[in-house]
Write a protein that holds these residues in place. Structure first.
Motif, PDB file in Angstrom:
ATOM      1  N   GLY A  87       0.811  -1.205   0.000  1.00 38.61           N
ATOM      2  CA  GLY A  87       0.000   0.000   0.000  1.00 38.61           C
ATOM      3  C   GLY A  87       0.843   1.254   0.000  1.00 38.61           C
ATOM      4  N   ALA A  88       2.118   1.107  -0.318  1.00 40.12           N
ATOM      5  CA  ALA A  88       3.039   2.240  -0.358  1.00 40.12           C
ATOM      6  C   ALA A  88       2.714   3.138  -1.556  1.00 40.12           C
ATOM      7  N   PRO A  89       3.240   4.376  -1.589  1.00 35.57           N
ATOM      8  CA  PRO A  89       3.031   5.249  -2.759  1.00 35.57           C
ATOM      9  C   PRO A  89       3.536   4.613  -4.050  1.00 35.57           C
ATOM     10  N   ASP A  90       3.013   5.095  -5.173  1.00 34.99           N
ATOM     11  CA  ASP A  90       3.255   4.480  -6.479  1.00 34.99           C
ATOM     12  C   ASP A  90       4.735   4.321  -6.806  1.00 34.99           C
ATOM     13  N   HIS A  91       5.554   5.305  -6.430  1.00 31.08           N
ATOM     14  CA  HIS A  91       6.964   5.271  -6.829  1.00 31.08           C
ATOM     15  C   HIS A  91       7.745   4.156  -6.136  1.00 31.08           C
ATOM     16  N   TRP A  92       7.140   3.528  -5.138  1.00 32.77           N
ATOM     17  CA  TRP A  92       7.771   2.407  -4.438  1.00 32.77           C
ATOM     18  C   TRP A  92       7.278   1.047  -4.943  1.00 32.77           C
ATOM     19  N   HIS A  93       6.186   1.002  -5.672  1.00 29.36           N
ATOM     20  CA  HIS A  93       5.530  -0.271  -5.989  1.00 29.36           C
ATOM     21  C   HIS A  93       6.467  -1.280  -6.634  1.00 29.36           C
ATOM     22  N   THR A  94       7.150  -0.867  -7.689  1.00 28.04           N
ATOM     23  CA  THR A  94       7.921  -1.837  -8.477  1.00 28.04           C
ATOM     24  C   THR A  94       9.077  -2.418  -7.679  1.00 28.04           C
TER      25      THR A  94
ATOM     26  N   PHE B  80      13.737   7.898   3.527  1.00 27.41           N
ATOM     27  CA  PHE B  80      13.266   6.546   3.187  1.00 27.41           C
ATOM     28  C   PHE B  80      11.924   6.633   2.451  1.00 27.41           C
ATOM     29  N   TRP B  81      11.076   7.609   2.815  1.00 30.29           N
ATOM     30  CA  TRP B  81       9.816   7.778   2.088  1.00 30.29           C
ATOM     31  C   TRP B  81      10.098   8.093   0.624  1.00 30.29           C
ATOM     32  N   LEU B  82      11.069   8.969   0.351  1.00 34.64           N
ATOM     33  CA  LEU B  82      11.443   9.299  -1.028  1.00 34.64           C
ATOM     34  C   LEU B  82      11.958   8.067  -1.753  1.00 34.64           C
ATOM     35  N   GLY B  83      12.796   7.292  -1.092  1.00 35.30           N
ATOM     36  CA  GLY B  83      13.295   6.052  -1.669  1.00 35.30           C
ATOM     37  C   GLY B  83      13.896   6.226  -3.047  1.00 35.30           C
ATOM     38  N   PRO B  84      13.321   5.552  -4.077  1.00 35.85           N
ATOM     39  CA  PRO B  84      13.890   5.607  -5.432  1.00 35.85           C
ATOM     40  C   PRO B  84      13.748   6.968  -6.102  1.00 35.85           C
ATOM     41  N   ALA B  85      12.884   7.836  -5.576  1.00 38.47           N
ATOM     42  CA  ALA B  85      12.643   9.142  -6.193  1.00 38.47           C
ATOM     43  C   ALA B  85      13.802  10.093  -5.920  1.00 38.47           C
ATOM     44  N   PRO B  86      13.937  11.161  -6.699  1.00 42.56           N
ATOM     45  CA  PRO B  86      15.039  12.110  -6.491  1.00 42.56           C
ATOM     46  C   PRO B  86      15.004  12.721  -5.094  1.00 42.56           C
ATOM     47  N   LYS B  87      16.176  13.012  -4.562  1.00 43.65           N
ATOM     48  CA  LYS B  87      16.297  13.672  -3.269  1.00 43.65           C
ATOM     49  C   LYS B  87      15.732  15.084  -3.366  1.00 43.65           C
ATOM     50  N   THR B  88      14.889  15.458  -2.415  1.00 42.61           N
ATOM     51  CA  THR B  88      14.304  16.794  -2.402  1.00 42.61           C
ATOM     52  C   THR B  88      13.880  17.126  -0.980  1.00 42.61           C
TER      53      THR B  88
END
Length: 466
Positions: free
Chosen positions: A115-122, A220-228
């Motif tokens: 149930g994590a945000p979309d950017h974590w699914h894969t 950790f919430w950002l995970g694979p997404a760019p650092k911001t």
């Protein structure tokens, strides 16, 4: 239930690479049960990764069929609340982790619910399958088209059961099953046009950088997404998704940002475009076997609004929502069918054919072809034929698939074929041009820039562990 199991991920993938093998859908490589054999114990052991909103919902649904053994969430407050609530509900306290990988390392867990945000699914889904777990993942399944291809490959190679959370296929009083059956039974003649109304969304004011909420591991919430930086305004959201800022780049509002989701286009499109494609056979998984791939051929943005300026497909500011707020997209489908995906009009699906039209959504199914069912009902078993067996809840369908070792009603291949349309619609808007699509090769024809949006780079340290 489990006795687990598996060789290491690295050893498994080396073996596959050495032989060049691709295992058929539904085969089983890792797991305590052989393909097609009954489970040793009817009571599944599952864990949920990502606990807000849909994660909490699917956990409650799974509790009817399984023991909830563990949770993972990067927000310690949300994690703690769900651990205590579930302990009271099931009489046994689940373990709680910030790092989902501790769940994947456990050998007593049969399946994970994502149930994590979309950017974590894969990333989570692939690593879960490679650790020997079956997967239920919320929609939309992916952030990019190439992620969908990777998930399909790993499902095939591992034989894991994978259910996507497009619940309209099972739930909602069977209205959508009735709609699909009516189209397939020819009740509106030859389909000419389908309109998917999926609502729009608002933009945002400038959202300032602010302190990260206590208990949230932002990195950790950002995970694979760019650092911001974390951004939020103090006004809080009410109702569904409450307890979080109304405007932010995190909880709930993540759907408004390219880096984490696809806006309403993939959020609601994953539901209504799915039903539309199912009805006309444009996402049938059997197409893989017969080589006759039927899918979208052209995506044309007729009208749309992006809330901030874009250059080369990317927003020029990073302090406001950037997903499309309104849109009308025309999609050329097989057999001359026109699909319109729009943020205007009623939320739902309008099917139009040579012999009538009808509309369906989560509250109603109306139109003369529906009224005609009184005197000329659908054949007995028509809904079951569409569904592929006994009608159940979406979670019960997943549990049944785990026991039978067959793929469930919302398989990854069907989901990805329709979700490609939604992803391409977003790309077309970001680049402000028509896209021609090859549904067999799964690439944009003659447009290298558009094809660059089919994948994304994962932030260092958060790559998929293969």
């Amino acid at each position: 239930m489990s006795e687990h199991r598996q060789p290491s991920r690295r050893h498994f993938l080396k073996s596959v690479a050495a032989t060049g093998a691709v295992l058929p859908l539904g085969s089983q490589v890792m797991g305590s049960e052989k393909a097609g054999q009954p489970l040793a114990n009817d009571r599944l052991v599952v864990a949920t990764i990502g606990l807000r909103n849909q994660g909490k919902l699917i956990t409650n649904q799974a509790r009817q069929h399984a023991e909830i053994a563990a949770f993972a969430d990067v927000d310690s407050r949300v994690l703690g609340e769900n651990v205590e609530i579930t302990a009271e509900q099931q009489g046994k306290k689940p373990d709680g982790y910030k790092d989902y990988r501790k769940i994947l390392d456990r050998q007593d867990i049969d399946a994970v619910l994502i149930g994590a945000p979309d950017h974590w699914h894969t990333k989570i889904a692939v690593e879960a399958m490679l650790s020997g777990k079956d997967v239920y993942c919320e929609k939309p399944l992916t952030l990019t088209i190439d992620e969908g291809k990777l998930i399909e490959k790993v499902v095939d190679q591992t034989g894991r059961v994978f259910q996507v959370g497009t619940m309209q296929r099972s739930d909602c009083d069977q209205r959508f099953l009735q709609a699909v059956a009516m189209v397939k039974q020819g009740r509106i003649g030859k389909v000419k046009k389908i309109t998917c109304g999926i609502d729009g969304m608002g933009g945002s004011p400038v959202i300032p950088i602010t302190d990260v909420p206590t208990g949230l591991d932002w990195d950790f919430w950002l995970g694979p997404a760019p650092k911001t930086d974390y951004r939020a305004l103090p006004k809080m959201r009410e109702g569904y998704g409450g307890g979080v800022p109304l405007f932010s780049n995190c909880h709930y509002a993540f759907r408004n940002w390219h880096a984490y989701a696809g806006g309403k286009m993939t959020d609601w499109g994953a539901h209504h475009v799915d039903i539309a494609c199912w009805a006309i056979g444009a996402s049938d998984p059997n197409q893989r076997d017969n080589g006759n791939i039927k899918g979208a051929s052209k995506i044309t943005p007729l009208d749309f609004t992006l809330p901030v300026e874009h250059k080369d497909g990317f927003p020029v500011v990073e302090d406001q929502y950037n997903e499309a707020t309104s849109f009308t997209i025309q999609v050329d489908m097989p057999d001359g069918i026109e699909m319109i995906i729009t943020s205007g009009g009623d939320n739902g699906i309008l099917f139009e054919g040579t012999e009538g039209r009808f509309f369906v959504n989560r509250g109603k199914i109306v139109g003369k072809p529906v009224e005609d069912l009184v005197d000329n009902p659908l054949p007995e078993g028509a809904l079951e034929e569409v569904y592929g067996g006994e009608l159940t809840s979406h979670m019960a369908n997943f549990v049944g698939a785990i026991k039978s070792r067959k793929q469930p009603i919302a398989d990854v291949w069907s989901h990805n074929r329709m979700l490609e349309i939604c992803h391409l619609s977003n790309i077309a808007m970001r680049l402000d041009r028509e896209l021609k699509w090859d549904p067999t090769k799964r690439e944009v024809i003659g447009d290298d820039q558009a094809n660059s949006f089919l994948s994304r780079e994962y932030r260092k340290g958060f790559e998929i562990s293969m």
